[in-house]
Every structure is written in C-alpha cells, then in structure tokens.
Scaffold this motif. Structure first.
Motif, mmCIF file in Angstrom:
data_model
loop_
_atom_site.group_PDB
_atom_site.id
_atom_site.type_symbol
_atom_site.label_atom_id
_atom_site.label_comp_id
_atom_site.label_asym_id
_atom_site.label_seq_id
_atom_site.Cartn_x
_atom_site.Cartn_y
_atom_site.Cartn_z
ATOM 1 N N GLU A 169 40.608 -5.621 22.473
ATOM 2 C CA GLU A 169 40.339 -4.201 22.701
ATOM 3 C C GLU A 169 40.146 -3.461 21.389
ATOM 4 O OE1 GLU A 169 42.315 -1.138 25.685
ATOM 5 O OE2 GLU A 169 43.575 -1.422 23.915
ATOM 6 N N VAL A 170 40.980 -3.754 20.402
ATOM 7 C CA VAL A 170 40.904 -3.072 19.108
ATOM 8 C C VAL A 170 39.585 -3.391 18.403
ATOM 9 C CG1 VAL A 170 41.927 -2.963 16.787
ATOM 10 C CG2 VAL A 170 43.404 -2.910 18.816
ATOM 11 N N LEU A 171 39.189 -4.658 18.433
ATOM 12 C CA LEU A 171 37.951 -5.049 17.755
ATOM 13 C C LEU A 171 36.718 -4.509 18.460
ATOM 14 C CD1 LEU A 171 38.709 -8.778 16.794
ATOM 15 C CD2 LEU A 171 38.798 -6.761 15.316
ATOM 16 N N THR A 172 36.696 -4.568 19.799
ATOM 17 C CA THR A 172 35.508 -4.106 20.528
ATOM 18 C C THR A 172 35.395 -2.588 20.534
ATOM 19 O OG1 THR A 172 36.716 -4.254 22.633
ATOM 20 C CG2 THR A 172 35.373 -6.147 21.987
ATOM 21 N N ALA A 173 36.501 -1.886 20.378
ATOM 22 C CA ALA A 173 36.424 -0.429 20.248
ATOM 23 C C ALA A 173 35.691 -0.056 18.969
ATOM 24 C CB ALA A 173 37.825 0.177 20.249
ATOM 25 N N TYR A 174 35.812 -0.909 17.973
ATOM 26 C CA TYR A 174 35.112 -0.674 16.698
ATOM 27 C C TYR A 174 33.681 -1.218 16.740
ATOM 28 C CZ TYR A 174 33.771 -1.203 11.823
ATOM 29 O OH TYR A 174 33.086 -1.157 10.627
ATOM 30 N N GLU A 175 33.511 -2.425 17.292
ATOM 31 C CA GLU A 175 32.187 -3.044 17.389
ATOM 32 C C GLU A 175 31.987 -3.579 18.804
ATOM 33 O OE1 GLU A 175 29.011 -3.883 17.644
ATOM 34 O OE2 GLU A 175 29.109 -3.586 15.460
ATOM 35 N N PRO A 176 31.338 -2.796 19.685
ATOM 36 C CA PRO A 176 31.182 -3.175 21.095
ATOM 37 C C PRO A 176 30.532 -4.537 21.321
ATOM 38 C CG PRO A 176 30.619 -0.878 20.775
ATOM 39 C CD PRO A 176 30.803 -1.459 19.400
ATOM 40 N N LYS A 177 29.703 -4.993 20.395
ATOM 41 C CA LYS A 177 29.043 -6.290 20.554
ATOM 42 C C LYS A 177 30.054 -7.436 20.643
ATOM 43 C CE LYS A 177 24.692 -5.156 18.197
ATOM 44 N NZ LYS A 177 23.830 -5.485 17.023
ATOM 45 N N LEU A 178 31.243 -7.221 20.066
ATOM 46 C CA LEU A 178 32.253 -8.275 20.056
ATOM 47 C C LEU A 178 32.864 -8.510 21.437
ATOM 48 C CD1 LEU A 178 34.056 -7.477 16.696
ATOM 49 C CD2 LEU A 178 32.347 -9.243 17.141
ATOM 50 N N ALA A 179 32.535 -7.650 22.403
ATOM 51 C CA ALA A 179 33.004 -7.862 23.768
ATOM 52 C C ALA A 179 32.394 -9.130 24.353
ATOM 53 C CB ALA A 179 32.654 -6.664 24.645
ATOM 54 N N ASP A 180 31.241 -9.537 23.821
ATOM 55 C CA ASP A 180 30.561 -10.754 24.255
ATOM 56 C C ASP A 180 31.115 -11.920 23.453
ATOM 57 O OD1 ASP A 180 28.883 -12.827 24.854
ATOM 58 O OD2 ASP A 180 27.030 -11.707 24.576
ATOM 59 N N VAL A 181 31.879 -12.786 24.105
ATOM 60 C CA VAL A 181 32.501 -13.917 23.415
ATOM 61 C C VAL A 181 31.442 -14.829 22.798
ATOM 62 C CG1 VAL A 181 33.944 -15.964 23.720
ATOM 63 C CG2 VAL A 181 34.535 -13.850 24.895
ATOM 64 N N GLU A 182 30.327 -15.006 23.483
ATOM 65 C CA GLU A 182 29.259 -15.858 22.957
ATOM 66 C C GLU A 182 28.689 -15.276 21.674
ATOM 67 O OE1 GLU A 182 26.267 -16.778 25.790
ATOM 68 O OE2 GLU A 182 27.638 -17.832 27.150
ATOM 69 N N PHE A 183 28.541 -13.942 21.622
ATOM 70 C CA PHE A 183 28.037 -13.290 20.413
ATOM 71 C C PHE A 183 28.967 -13.566 19.244
ATOM 72 C CE2 PHE A 183 28.372 -9.649 17.519
ATOM 73 C CZ PHE A 183 27.069 -9.583 17.028
#
Length: 232
Positions: A85-99
């Motif tokens: 949650e902390v990382l994707t709040a900063y960089e939404p692309k990180l919500a995609d595990v494959e990315f």
C-alpha cells in the motif's frame, strides 16, 4: 535481566503474487538462524511471532534445529506495515506485480532501484497521517509497535524468562530501535533499509528498563554461505 532477540524474517518472495512466504533462500537462512540460536541461547526461550506467514515460517524452520518442542505465541501487533500500500500510493504502477517483476529483472542492482522508490514512498506515508490514503497511518503503525513492546515487557514481568525470541519484520524492528534511541522518521527509514533477512537485534530488559545492546547482526550467515545474506 532478560535478553530479547528481535529477528527479521527470512527472505520472502518479493515481486511475486504471494510475497508473504519464504523463498528457497529464505528457508536456508531460517535453518542457519536456528543453528546459530541453538549455540547462542542458554535457556529455553519465551517465543513470540507476528501472525504473518513469513514470520511463522521463519520461526518454525529455525526452531526445528533445536529438535525440542517449544510453544510460540503470535500477535498481529508484531506484523509489518502494508508495504504494498505504501509503495503503490507513491507509484501506482507498482500495484501490478508483473510490472514490478519486470522492473527488477531489468536491473543489475534491484535493491538500488527499490531504494529510489522506498525512501520517497516512506516519506510520503509519514507526512499523511489520516485514513484517506492509508489503512494504517505512520503514527498508527508506530503506536501499534509501541503497544507490542509494552505487552512484551508485561509478559516478561509475568513469566520472568531469561531469553525471548521475537520473529517480526524490518519495519517493526526499526521502529523499536528508533524509539529507544529517539531517532527521527528519516533515520528510522534508514535503519529499516539496512536490516538484513534473519538478522538479530538484541535488547536488554533490566530494572524495568529496555536498552539496545546490538543491532542487525548477521555474521553467522556469512559463516554458513557467502551468498546467503539478503536484504529483500
């Protein structure tokens, strides 16, 4: 006097669909940890774990080296913050595990790539102390860790163990150390980044006071295998 060993879990499966399980190397680290603790401990320890899979796996594999059954008490208070949650709040692309997996695969130094995300993400988290963006704020996380520590001290007073093992995560351990040393949020993040998998941080409880005795010890991993030390 009671000696408290705060232990970070073994390497988890970062960049996969289920992060919360030990990798093959994480399992090897846990076994090496168990052999180290078997030689280090002088008494049967009081054992506490977080409720996350990686905490419990690390504890179970390490304690299997003792060949003696020992009870474990688990508490969600020792769980890590929601790093996803902390990382994707900063960089939404990180919500995609494959990315994320693709980004890491392209890096010669994956840890350095993550460092460029980790620090600003943590800073953003620490500056937004409301439920609008995060299920658990930075201040709430710190308060939870303090509660875990307070409850542990109460358990020590009740049971009077000579040695205590706590299996948790880097974020939790860094907050405990920062609390004892009076460090800023920024210095806490720096501590977190440097805590190795299955490293041992030792506290001493004496005269109803906690003091830091040692931090982030993982020399025993180097003695076992040159490439067994990891931070991710």
């Amino acid at each position: 006097m009671t000696q408290i060993y705060l232990i970070r879990h073994g390497q988890a499966s970062f960049g996969t669909a289920n992060y919360d399980q030990l990798s093959d190397k994480g399992q090897a680290q846990a076994h090496a940890l168990g052999r180290y603790l078997k030689n280090l401990l002088q008494t049967k320890p009081y054992i506490v774990t977080g409720s996350m899979q990686r905490h419990q796996q690390t504890a179970q594999l390490a304690l299997a080296e003792f060949a003696v059954e020992m009870p474990m008490f688990n508490s969600k208070l020792w769980n890590e913050f929601n790093h996803h949650e902390v990382l994707t709040a900063y960089e939404p692309k990180l919500a995609d595990v494959e990315f994320l997996g693709q980004q890491l695969a392209q890096c010669s130094e994956p840890r350095e790539y993550l460092k460029t995300i980790f620090y600003p993400a943590m800073q953003q988290w620490s500056e937004h102390n409301n439920h609008g963006e995060y299920q658990e704020t930075w201040l709430q996380f710190k308060a939870r860790v303090q509660q875990a520590l307070d409850e542990l001290c109460s358990q020590i007073q009740r049971h009077q163990p000579k040695e205590v093992l706590v299996f948790s995560s880097g974020g939790v351990i860094s907050v405990v150390v920062a609390h004892l040393l009076g460090l800023s949020a920024e210095r806490t993040f720096a501590l977190n980044w440097e805590i190795a998998n299955t490293s041992v941080t030792m506290l001493k409880w004496q005269n109803e006071q906690l003091n830091l005795h040692s931090f982030n010890e993982y020399h025993y991993l180097k003695d076992n295998q040159a490439d067994l030390t990891t931070w991710l």
